[in-house]
Design a protein around this motif. Structure first.
Motif, PDB file in Angstrom:
ATOM      1  N   LEU A  87       2.615   1.642  -3.369  1.00 17.48           N
ATOM      2  CA  LEU A  87       1.659   2.049  -4.393  1.00 17.48           C
ATOM      3  C   LEU A  87       1.380   3.548  -4.279  1.00 17.48           C
ATOM      4  CD1 LEU A  87      -1.300  -0.039  -5.576  1.00 17.48           C
ATOM      5  CD2 LEU A  87      -1.579   2.401  -5.299  1.00 17.48           C
TER       6      LEU A  87
ATOM      7  N   ARG B 249      -7.101   9.560  -8.004  1.00 14.27           N
ATOM      8  CA  ARG B 249      -5.954   9.693  -7.093  1.00 14.27           C
ATOM      9  C   ARG B 249      -4.891  10.614  -7.681  1.00 14.27           C
ATOM     10  NH1 ARG B 249      -4.325   3.963  -4.248  1.00 14.27           N
ATOM     11  NH2 ARG B 249      -6.429   3.321  -3.641  1.00 14.27           N
TER      12      ARG B 249
ATOM     13  N   ARG C 157     -10.210  -0.273 -12.496  1.00 19.23           N
ATOM     14  CA  ARG C 157      -9.272   0.354 -11.568  1.00 19.23           C
ATOM     15  C   ARG C 157      -8.591   1.610 -12.107  1.00 19.23           C
ATOM     16  NH1 ARG C 157      -9.997  -4.704 -11.021  1.00 19.23           N
ATOM     17  NH2 ARG C 157     -10.610  -5.474  -8.988  1.00 19.23           N
TER      18      ARG C 157
ATOM     19  N   ASP D   7      -4.732   0.488 -14.886  1.00 25.42           N
ATOM     20  CA  ASP D   7      -3.913  -0.160 -13.860  1.00 25.42           C
ATOM     21  C   ASP D   7      -2.772  -0.975 -14.458  1.00 25.42           C
ATOM     22  OD1 ASP D   7      -5.723  -2.060 -14.837  1.00 25.42           O
ATOM     23  OD2 ASP D   7      -6.115  -2.959 -12.874  1.00 25.42           O
TER      24      ASP D   7
ATOM     25  N   SER E 150       0.822  -1.207   0.000  1.00 29.98           N
ATOM     26  CA  SER E 150       0.000   0.000   0.000  1.00 29.98           C
ATOM     27  C   SER E 150       0.863   1.268   0.000  1.00 29.98           C
ATOM     28  CB  SER E 150      -0.923  -0.014   1.221  1.00 29.98           C
ATOM     29  OG  SER E 150      -1.696   1.151   1.263  1.00 29.98           O
TER      30      SER E 150
ATOM     31  N   ASP F 291      -5.116  -1.636  -0.921  1.00 32.28           N
ATOM     32  CA  ASP F 291      -4.171  -1.292  -1.984  1.00 32.28           C
ATOM     33  C   ASP F 291      -3.035  -2.296  -2.007  1.00 32.28           C
ATOM     34  OD1 ASP F 291      -5.575   0.984  -2.626  1.00 32.28           O
ATOM     35  OD2 ASP F 291      -4.261   2.356  -1.557  1.00 32.28           O
ATOM     36  N   GLU F 292      -2.814  -2.921  -3.185  1.00 29.09           N
ATOM     37  CA  GLU F 292      -1.720  -3.874  -3.321  1.00 29.09           C
ATOM     38  C   GLU F 292      -1.590  -4.297  -4.772  1.00 29.09           C
ATOM     39  OE1 GLU F 292      -0.478  -7.131  -0.165  1.00 29.09           O
ATOM     40  OE2 GLU F 292      -2.144  -7.861  -1.414  1.00 29.09           O
TER      41      GLU F 292
ATOM     42  N   THR G   8      -5.160  -4.453  -6.626  1.00 23.00           N
ATOM     43  CA  THR G   8      -6.320  -4.187  -5.784  1.00 23.00           C
ATOM     44  C   THR G   8      -6.204  -2.763  -5.266  1.00 23.00           C
ATOM     45  OG1 THR G   8      -5.252  -5.106  -3.810  1.00 23.00           O
ATOM     46  CG2 THR G   8      -6.621  -6.603  -5.089  1.00 23.00           C
ATOM     47  N   LEU G   9      -7.319  -2.068  -5.258  1.00 21.79           N
ATOM     48  CA  LEU G   9      -7.368  -0.689  -4.779  1.00 21.79           C
ATOM     49  C   LEU G   9      -8.445  -0.573  -3.708  1.00 21.79           C
ATOM     50  CD1 LEU G   9      -7.161   1.269  -8.159  1.00 21.79           C
ATOM     51  CD2 LEU G   9      -5.306   0.789  -6.544  1.00 21.79           C
TER      52      LEU G   9
END
Length: 177
Positions: free
Chosen positions: A10, A46, A39, A101, A7, A168-169, A160-161
């Protein structure tokens, strides 16, 4: 399975891409970020938030659904069509940065370019991706890359968000152990 980005890592990658966008676009003037679902949309938001935090610049953000432009619709299960949300300022004459992504074959980006041509005529189009895993089938490259992860075809990259998955990963899945 191997964790490629935690996380915190990221978050640093998103910050770095935001700084690169500011540098390459001379302060993001005339720039619109369009996220490719699923994603890419939260990543675009962001990036806009980080650009605003760094330079107090509001970059318009939208979402570009590419479902009907994909060339693999017959091969996969039916997909729900999502909304395309164009910022109020539109995209005509603007620099559009597509945000996704993972960049793999390039086919998603090709579909996004087709979808983009139906909603307007930007002055230029750039691409920002969190991960570039290689194996291009089309002559497409990203202008902004968070992390290059060389992969085998048998492997996959799972992003993953928090907005879509609760955390997050980025993980590398499959292939040789």
């Amino acid at each position: 399975m191997k964790v490629i980005l935690t996380s915190a890592e990221l978050a640093r990658v998103v910050d770095r891409i935001a700084h690169q966008i500011l540098e390459k676009t001379q302060g993001a003037a005339g720039t619109v970020l369009l996220g490719i679902p699923t994603r890419g949309a939260p990543l675009a938001h962001r990036l806009a938030a980080r650009i605003n935090a760094f330079e107090d610049i509001d970059v318009p953000v939208g979402v570009l659904d590419i479902t009907l432009y994909r060339d693999d619709l017959r091969r996969h299960a039916v997909r729900a069509i999502g909304p395309t949300e164009v910022p109020a300022e539109g995209i005509d004459g603007k620099r559009v940065i597509l945000v996704d992504d993972v960049l793999f074959s390039g086919r998603t980006v090709r579909a996004a370019l087709d979808a983009l041509s139906d909603i307007g005529r930007p002055s230029s189009v750039q691409l920002a991706v969190l991960v570039d895993r290689g194996h291009r089938e089309l002559p497409i490259r990203a202008d902004y890359v968070g992390k290059n992860i060389p992969t085998a075809l048998a492997e996959s990259v799972k992003v993953t968000l928090a907005e879509t998955d609760g955390a997050d990963e980025v993980k590398l899945i499959g292939g040789a152990a």
